[in-house]
Design a protein around this motif. Structure first.
Motif, PDB file in Angstrom:
ATOM      1  N   GLY A   1       0.799  -1.223   0.000  1.00 50.92           N
ATOM      2  CA  GLY A   1       0.000   0.000   0.000  1.00 50.92           C
ATOM      3  C   GLY A   1       0.827   1.266   0.000  1.00 50.92           C
ATOM      4  O   GLY A   1       0.414   2.286  -0.552  1.00 50.92           O
TER       5      GLY A   1
ATOM      6  N   VAL B   1      -2.809  -7.424  -2.276  1.00 52.98           N
ATOM      7  CA  VAL B   1      -2.613  -6.021  -1.905  1.00 52.98           C
ATOM      8  C   VAL B   1      -2.642  -5.961  -0.388  1.00 52.98           C
ATOM      9  O   VAL B   1      -3.620  -6.368   0.235  1.00 52.98           O
ATOM     10  CB  VAL B   1      -3.707  -5.105  -2.492  1.00 52.98           C
TER      11      VAL B   1
ATOM     12  N   LEU C   1      -5.514   5.518   1.228  1.00 50.56           N
ATOM     13  CA  LEU C   1      -5.787   4.086   1.072  1.00 50.56           C
ATOM     14  C   LEU C   1      -5.872   3.406   2.428  1.00 50.56           C
ATOM     15  O   LEU C   1      -6.767   2.577   2.673  1.00 50.56           O
ATOM     16  CB  LEU C   1      -4.695   3.442   0.218  1.00 50.56           C
TER      17      LEU C   1
ATOM     18  N   TYR D   1      -9.121   1.313   3.969  1.00 50.24           N
ATOM     19  CA  TYR D   1      -9.117  -0.114   4.263  1.00 50.24           C
ATOM     20  C   TYR D   1      -9.084  -0.427   5.758  1.00 50.24           C
ATOM     21  O   TYR D   1      -9.456  -1.530   6.161  1.00 50.24           O
ATOM     22  CB  TYR D   1      -7.952  -0.793   3.554  1.00 50.24           C
TER      23      TYR D   1
ATOM     24  N   GLN E   1     -10.025   5.787  -3.783  1.00 49.31           N
ATOM     25  CA  GLN E   1     -10.603   4.969  -4.845  1.00 49.31           C
ATOM     26  C   GLN E   1      -9.666   4.878  -6.043  1.00 49.31           C
ATOM     27  O   GLN E   1      -9.478   3.800  -6.623  1.00 49.31           O
ATOM     28  CB  GLN E   1     -11.949   5.563  -5.288  1.00 49.31           C
TER      29      GLN E   1
ATOM     30  N   THR F   1      -6.450   5.152  -6.044  1.00 47.74           N
ATOM     31  CA  THR F   1      -5.292   4.343  -5.683  1.00 47.74           C
ATOM     32  C   THR F   1      -5.649   2.860  -5.686  1.00 47.74           C
ATOM     33  O   THR F   1      -4.877   2.025  -6.165  1.00 47.74           O
ATOM     34  CB  THR F   1      -4.760   4.762  -4.303  1.00 47.74           C
ATOM     35  N   SER F   2      -6.835   2.542  -5.171  1.00 44.29           N
ATOM     36  CA  SER F   2      -7.293   1.157  -5.191  1.00 44.29           C
ATOM     37  C   SER F   2      -7.507   0.668  -6.623  1.00 44.29           C
ATOM     38  O   SER F   2      -7.144  -0.462  -6.976  1.00 44.29           O
ATOM     39  CB  SER F   2      -8.597   1.035  -4.398  1.00 44.29           C
ATOM     40  N   ASP F   3      -8.067   1.541  -7.460  1.00 48.39           N
ATOM     41  CA  ASP F   3      -8.284   1.183  -8.869  1.00 48.39           C
ATOM     42  C   ASP F   3      -6.950   0.917  -9.573  1.00 48.39           C
ATOM     43  O   ASP F   3      -6.860   0.035 -10.434  1.00 48.39           O
ATOM     44  CB  ASP F   3      -9.037   2.296  -9.595  1.00 48.39           C
TER      45      ASP F   3
END
Length: 323
Positions: free
Chosen positions: A114, A188, A244, A248, A281, A283-285
């Motif tokens: 991350g 991840v 991020l 999470y 979002q 960064t997750s994508d």
């Protein structure tokens, strides 16, 4: 334009990589005219030293009748005897060799970290995730590994300082494990520095809890840039990490507490970072795109159109990526 030999071009690339390590520490956003005299001298010394080392490595030495030495390739003139290493040089060489050897025995990370997903180059993240061999002579140097180690020391100090000031800062679970998250079937993962679960009475109107806590150390110039511009503008990779981790870890209600330690002066900067859902979002994508491309055997676009871009110049996969 000078007509360089193949060896000289390779030596120049080695010099660029060495300079890139220094510039990464100084900060790529720092204008050249803002560099101090010492920083310019360091850049010059590192570049010249790396160039000379690379050229010496390809020297072919022949012995002539009578014992004389003839250096035939490349045609450089080193009309001086090499100086024996000083005590500092000899000891540091041993330390650095030990650190590099130890680092080489560590198990590779089999997930996207991350803390790395804010890297602007998605292809570089692919290289990291797939453990693609780096270009020759681009592994972490002993000095770089020492910089990493010093950063952990400053983080431990900051934890102690905040706790002494009355903050209830939790960094590990009851079982002693670092707090973190794992998604996408473990591909991840992230490990946070800590969570502030309570603040002293005098700070309760400022610091809401529970709050994610992230800590970074930086040299004076980078630290001042963070203070002046804020972490999101000065260090986007840190801002992406914070967003991020907030998402999470379920710590989105209270702003994160970001602490920056000045490695040169021990000055402290604390910044409240509200949750940025759009950044989390995005960064997750990005992580999803990287994993999908890796699974499909495809390479995502490079960050730049030319290999001399600053991000490419310091990349340990530069030659592989552009060849």
């Amino acid at each position: 334009m000078v007509d360089l030999t193949e060896h000289e071009r390779a030596a120049l690339r080695a010099a660029m990589r060495a300079m890139a390590e220094v510039m990464a520490e100084i900060g790529w956003t720092t204008p050249l005219n803002a560099l101090s005299e010492q920083q310019v001298l360091t850049l010059a010394e590192v570049a010249v030293g790396a160039f000379q080392d690379a050229m010496r490595a390809v020297l072919s030495v022949q012995r002539l009748p009578g014992g004389a030495l003839l250096m035939t390739e490349p045609s450089l003139d080193f009309n001086h005897r090499p100086k024996p290493p000083t005590a500092a040089e000899a000891i540091n060489a041993l330390i650095d060799a030990a650190l590099v050897a130890e680092n080489g025995t560590r198990a590779r990370r089999e997930y996207l970290g991350g803390s790395r997903l804010g890297d602007p180059c998605a292809r570089r993240l692919q290289y990291e995730f797939l453990d693609v061999p780096r270009d020759p002579d681009t592994g972490f140097s002993g000095q770089t590994l020492r910089v990493f180690a010093v950063g952990h020391v400053f983080e431990d100090l900051a934890i102690g300082w905040l706790r002494r000031a009355g903050f209830d800062l939790r960094t590990r679970s009851r079982s002693g494990e670092q707090f973190g998250f794992s998604v996408a079937a473990g591909r991840v993962q992230g490990h946070i520095d800590g969570v502030v679960v309570a603040a002293p009475a005098s700070a309760q109107s400022v610091v809401a809890v529970p709050a994610l806590w992230e800590c970074k150390s930086a040299n004076a110039r980078n630290w001042k840039e963070i203070v002046r511009r804020g972490v999101a503008a000065a260090k986007p990779i840190y801002a992406a990490q914070v967003a991020l981790y907030q998402a999470y870890m379920g710590l989105t209600e209270a702003p994160a507490l970001f602490t920056a330690v000045n490695k040169d002066t021990a000055e402290l900067h604390h910044e409240l970072v509200p949750f940025d859902g759009a950044l989390a979002q995005a960064t997750s994508d990005k992580a999803v795109r990287v994993l999908q491309a890796c699974d499909a055997g495809e390479w995502l676009p490079r960050i730049a159109a030319e290999p001399d871009h600053p991000e490419c110049a310091r990349c340990p996969w530069r030659t592989r990526c552009w060849s």
